[in-house]
Design a protein around this motif. Sequence first.
Motif, mmCIF file in Angstrom:
data_model
loop_
_atom_site.group_PDB
_atom_site.id
_atom_site.type_symbol
_atom_site.label_atom_id
_atom_site.label_comp_id
_atom_site.label_asym_id
_atom_site.label_seq_id
_atom_site.Cartn_x
_atom_site.Cartn_y
_atom_site.Cartn_z
ATOM 1 N N THR A 559 0.827 -1.203 0.000
ATOM 2 C CA THR A 559 0.000 0.000 0.000
ATOM 3 C C THR A 559 0.864 1.257 0.000
ATOM 4 N N GLU A 563 -3.119 4.762 1.836
ATOM 5 C CA GLU A 563 -3.909 3.532 1.953
ATOM 6 C C GLU A 563 -3.622 2.764 3.249
ATOM 7 N N ASN A 584 -7.075 -0.296 -0.570
ATOM 8 C CA ASN A 584 -5.878 -0.895 -1.173
ATOM 9 C C ASN A 584 -6.117 -1.181 -2.654
#
Length: 688
Positions: A559, A563, A584
């Motif tokens: 990520t 995120e 994600n």
Amino acid sequence: MKKVFVNEQEILVPDSATVMQACEIAGEEIPRFCYHESLSIAGNCRMCLVEVENSAKPVASCAFPVAEGMKIVTNSDKVKKARKGVMEFLLINHPLDCPICDQGGECDLQDQSLYYGKSYSRFEENKRAVEDKNFGPLVKTVMTRCIHCTRCVRFLDEVAGTHELGAINRGESMEIATVVEEGITSELSGNIIDLCPVGALTSKPYAFTARSWELNHHDTIDVTDGLGSNIVVDEFQGEIKRVLPRFNENINQEWISDKSRFSYDGLNIQRLDKPFVRNIENKLTTTDWETSLDKISFLLKQYNSNQIGVVAGSLSDVETMFVAKEMFNGLGVYNLDCRFNGSNFKIETRSDWLFNSKVSGIDKIDKLLIVGCDPKREATVLNARIRKRWLTGELEIISICAPNDLTYKVENLGNDIAILNNADIINTIKDFFQNSKFPMIILGDSILSTEEGENIHVITKKIADSCNVIKEDWNGFNILSPYASRAGGLEVGFIPTKNGINAKQMKKKILEKEIKLLFLIEADDFDIGEIDNESTKIVYVGHHGDKLASKADVILPITAFTEKKALYINIEGRPQFTKKIIQNKGLAVDGWKIFRALADKLGIKLKYNNHQQLLDRIFKLHPEISSINEIVPAKCLKSNKSIPKIKSLKSSFLVKNYYQSCPITRASINMANCIKRFSKKEESIVNG
């Protein structure tokens, strides 16, 4: 302090206060367009008119100083009539663009016209129209909306220091314009969008993509440099629409760099969303997590611990580096380094790599020495703070191996670091710092990444000792690193220990084909040149298919900073969290989870199974970073090393590619447009 009366309320105000400041202390809100707390007073919009006893006419409260016993009235009929008159003049030529204006919902003119505007206009002449200007790929202009508050002009003059905007013509023909129509080149140009009280200056990438009232606002931090600027990320339906500064007096005040503000589009481009493994035909093919982790486990078992190297890049969070360190140390691998650029010096205490005097300490320094860095492009907002202090006239600056275009006056002693071998130069520096109450040295991580880095660190620390830069209540010895991950990696010890080797030595071992397995954790800027995939296998952990992903044998998607909730530590040693804002991408996971899963496969027992347990473990082992948003001062030890001789090294360490410094910014179309636009300008200057 002076005693004044605001609407018959008695208050005490500082001697230097203006009438507007007195009114605000009394709790009265004064409308304004040209006045801004961080800029000089212009007094040209006249919206802040108030009534002062014995004054024949209403006065501009932003520019009028208070006097002892002054009586101020902010809500009389005379004041209201005056403000309505000013508003009527402001709206004479202003177009009715509100339905299509990106400033709609956040417009000061809209808000004030609600209280002071009329429902009709007495103006019967032709409205004037102003040609839009081309300020470059980031700032959109609709200059007919401009009310000549001059905030943008004052910002570029005073804060950015580029002097690129000004007013041309007079009276009704007045326009805000650039001297040469080549756009605004300042690395802080996006801040004039926030400063503009109307819709004359708006964000070009954000134009017509969302309305302000539709957006969800998320507080987080920026990772494009080492400062850790506080930002607000605005998201709509799972997509990031814009990035704005969040006020933090201790770090970025209310400004952010253009890289922080406009590179967000790179978060959607060239992303890795599933694992890849190189097949027998030497092609990368998609696979699942189980297969990819099994492949890595197999590779790890094939080689000795001294044949494995691990390098972390500029965007790695603390959790990922901490878990990776524990896992690899569990395997007996100590070839770990977060200093992918080859920065190398002996670390005795935390003060050896921190910005010890804090960013806010710049506000009181009186003497500054800059060595081997480019603060204007490596830490743009910090550079603006130095300029702010310099403008007070209480700061003198000298430099060695630094650019000359730093927006403030600098006496450059030379661009060959070997001058520090010269006793006369050392005496010049000592004379410069003599009698300084708050001296500061800024040593760049850029120059520390050279072959002479270790010697330069030692000699600069010796200078700090001999010039009394480090005192009982003040530590002016500072390292400036442009990487968001660097302080965090050093805090948790993501560096070689025992018999391990550093990034520079790993690079040499790779060329000698002695490193057989290389882990790159977002380390796209680790310069390994042409690598033989047969002799060195690469495992790439990252979120963008950037420079080195294509050379990998296994790619694992993770990520990005928007995120995940992740810990980053800025150059001062201040721990801050990012916030999970969007979902994600595909099968990507947080980076630390990969090494936690690998530890299980390899039979290494780690004492945490979720993020909170991991943080508890980190804070237990590293209590100096356990207080979020607070700085634990580092103890400073005087260097006992002898003064080394430095070899000749000539460079100004000018950053040549400011806009593309990490995987996110390299994927950004906005940043690519900046490169395209401003490189053309440089070519035209070179070609005459």
